[in-house]
Design a protein around this motif. Structure first.
Motif, short mmCIF file in Angstrom:
data_model
loop_
_atom_site.label_atom_id
_atom_site.label_comp_id
_atom_site.label_asym_id
_atom_site.label_seq_id
_atom_site.Cartn_x
_atom_site.Cartn_y
_atom_site.Cartn_z
N THR A 105 7.24 -9.58 -14.89
CA THR A 105 6.37 -9.40 -16.04
C THR A 105 5.39 -8.25 -15.83
OG1 THR A 105 5.09 -11.22 -15.10
CG2 THR A 105 6.51 -11.76 -16.96
N GLY A 106 5.88 -7.20 -15.20
CA GLY A 106 5.10 -5.96 -15.13
C GLY A 106 4.09 -5.92 -14.00
N ARG A 107 3.14 -4.97 -14.16
CA ARG A 107 2.19 -4.70 -13.09
C ARG A 107 1.16 -5.82 -12.98
NH1 ARG A 107 3.10 0.59 -12.03
NH2 ARG A 107 1.13 1.10 -11.08
N LYS A 108 0.59 -5.95 -11.80
CA LYS A 108 -0.40 -7.01 -11.53
C LYS A 108 -1.62 -6.40 -10.85
CE LYS A 108 2.57 -9.88 -12.98
NZ LYS A 108 2.42 -10.25 -14.38
N GLY A 109 -2.77 -7.03 -11.06
CA GLY A 109 -3.97 -6.62 -10.35
C GLY A 109 -3.75 -6.76 -8.85
N VAL A 110 -4.19 -5.77 -8.10
CA VAL A 110 -3.83 -5.76 -6.67
C VAL A 110 -4.35 -6.99 -5.94
CG1 VAL A 110 -5.80 -4.38 -5.84
CG2 VAL A 110 -3.64 -4.28 -4.63
N PHE A 111 -5.48 -7.55 -6.40
CA PHE A 111 -5.99 -8.73 -5.70
C PHE A 111 -5.14 -9.97 -5.98
CE2 PHE A 111 -10.35 -6.56 -6.05
CZ PHE A 111 -10.20 -5.95 -4.81
N ALA A 112 -4.26 -9.88 -6.97
CA ALA A 112 -3.35 -10.99 -7.24
C ALA A 112 -2.00 -10.75 -6.57
CB ALA A 112 -3.15 -11.15 -8.75
N THR A 113 -1.97 -9.85 -5.60
CA THR A 113 -0.71 -9.53 -4.91
C THR A 113 -0.96 -9.42 -3.41
OG1 THR A 113 -0.91 -7.12 -4.76
CG2 THR A 113 -0.17 -8.02 -6.87
N ARG A 114 0.14 -9.27 -2.68
CA ARG A 114 0.05 -9.03 -1.25
C ARG A 114 0.41 -7.57 -0.94
NH1 ARG A 114 -0.23 -14.29 1.17
NH2 ARG A 114 -0.41 -13.16 3.12
N SER A 115 0.20 -6.71 -1.92
CA SER A 115 0.51 -5.28 -1.75
C SER A 115 -0.28 -4.69 -0.58
CB SER A 115 0.13 -4.54 -3.03
OG SER A 115 0.06 -3.16 -2.76
N PRO A 116 0.32 -3.76 0.16
CA PRO A 116 -0.43 -3.08 1.22
C PRO A 116 -1.41 -2.02 0.70
CG PRO A 116 1.89 -2.41 1.26
CD PRO A 116 1.75 -3.41 0.15
N HIS A 117 -1.35 -1.69 -0.61
CA HIS A 117 -2.24 -0.64 -1.16
C HIS A 117 -3.50 -1.28 -1.71
CE1 HIS A 117 1.03 2.23 -0.73
NE2 HIS A 117 1.80 1.26 -1.14
#
Ligand SMILES: C[S@@+](CC[C@H](N)C(=O)[O-])C[C@H]1O[C@@H](n2cnc3c(N)ncnc32)[C@H](O)[C@@H]1O
Length: 295
Positions: A105-117
């Motif tokens: 469902t598209g892009r997510k706020g980074v704080f709602a992810t485990r992204s390294p960025h």
């Protein structure tokens, strides 16, 4: 501002009771690595997306000498899992919205992810502790690249850290979409099966190079077949192609089952003939053994 100092921490570090501040910049927090992760994954694309996808990978956490860490490690061996807090040292900058590999469902706020960025590029991984030898911790399930600076270690404490019934935010959208039969579900409903040829080839790669290819393929494809740059999946005619390091796997989708048909070398013929890269001999031997897999 958060700073990471890459030194041995001999002035004002470990165990000297100094506050984690910086007199020149009251807003700064000073972090000093306690050691490094040692894995066979030299680049970001090689690293698994989460520890669960790396459960077959062995890695070492090597703590720095002369910092009293021998004492700091006492009593840790009795824990099965560790939280490793580390610095995504290969990333520059961050993005407020990111597209996680599992999102349907598209892009997510980074704080709602485990992204390294992230604004502060801090990583958090629960790894399995196999054993401790001196200042070296042998672990499984590391999703960090080789050379990642480690900032802290803590025991994983199941009674307080595990909440198996907790909600999973936008990941649940993907699960609902799959149940409704709409976009492909990346959430584990996929069965991964290696055909005999692919299984023999993956086992050969493991024996020859140490890369647990079968486990990496199974863990990656368990999220589904949809083309994805993070998971290095592309369409290839009627089938798909998954890249893991310099190996390529052709797979077909059959209902909810993914059938891995064969392994190929990721090297082009010209490079294979001439290049002197480390590890290329394994590819040459692979093609001698399975000539039909030549690029
Ligand atoms: C999705 S992140 C999750 C990391 C950690 N489990 C977490 O939740 O904080 C894992 C990815 O980070 C990237 N990565 C690993 N080590 C890194 C490093 N030292 N610097 C930059 N990126 C790194 C790799 O691409 C890996 O697949």
């Amino acid at each position: 501002m958060t700073q990471l100092r890459h030194d041995d921490g001999s002035d004002g570090a470990a165990g000297d009771g100094s506050p984690a501040g910086n007199a020149d910049d009251p807003g700064a927090l000073r972090l000093v690595p306690i050691g490094l992760v040692r894995t066979s994954m030299a680049t970001k694309v090689e690293a698994p997306r989460q520890p669960a996808a790396a459960s077959a990978e062995t890695a070492r956490i090597e703590l720095l000498p002369n910092r009293n860490f021998e004492h700091a490690l006492e009593d840790l061996a009795g824990w099965d899992y560790l939280w490793v807090i580390y610095w995504f040292h290969l990333n520059e900058g961050w993005r407020p919205k990111v597209l996680p590999p599992r999102s349907t469902t598209g892009r997510k706020g980074v704080f709602a992810t485990r992204s390294p960025h992230r604004p502060n590029p801090l990583g958090l991984s629960a790894v399995r502790l196999e054993r401790i030898e001196g200042l070296t911790l042998h672990v499984r399930g590391a999703d960090m690249v080789d050379g990642t600076p480690v900032l802290d270690l803590k025991p994983y404490v199941p009674y307080t850290d595990a909440h198996p019934d907790a909600r999973s935010g936008w990941l649940e959208d993907a699960a609902r979409a799959a149940q409704a039969g709409t976009p492909p579900d990346p959430l584990g409903a996929w069965q991964v099966h290696l055909e005999p040829l692919a299984a023999a080839q993956a086992d050969w790669v493991r024996q020859r190079t140490g890369l647990p290819l079968r486990e990496r393929v199974e863990a990656t494809l368990a999220l589904g077949p949809q083309p994805n740059p993070y998971r290095r999946i592309k369409r290839e005619g009627e089938a798909f192609r998954l890249a893991i390091r310099d190996w390529r796997m052709r797979f077909a989708v059959d209902g909810r089952e993914l059938r891995v048909l064969e392994v190929r070398s990721g090297y082009r013929a010209a490079r294979l003939a001439t290049a002197e890269d480390p590890g290329i001999d394994a590819h040459r031997e692979f093609i001698n053994r399975w000539p039909s897999q030549a690029p």
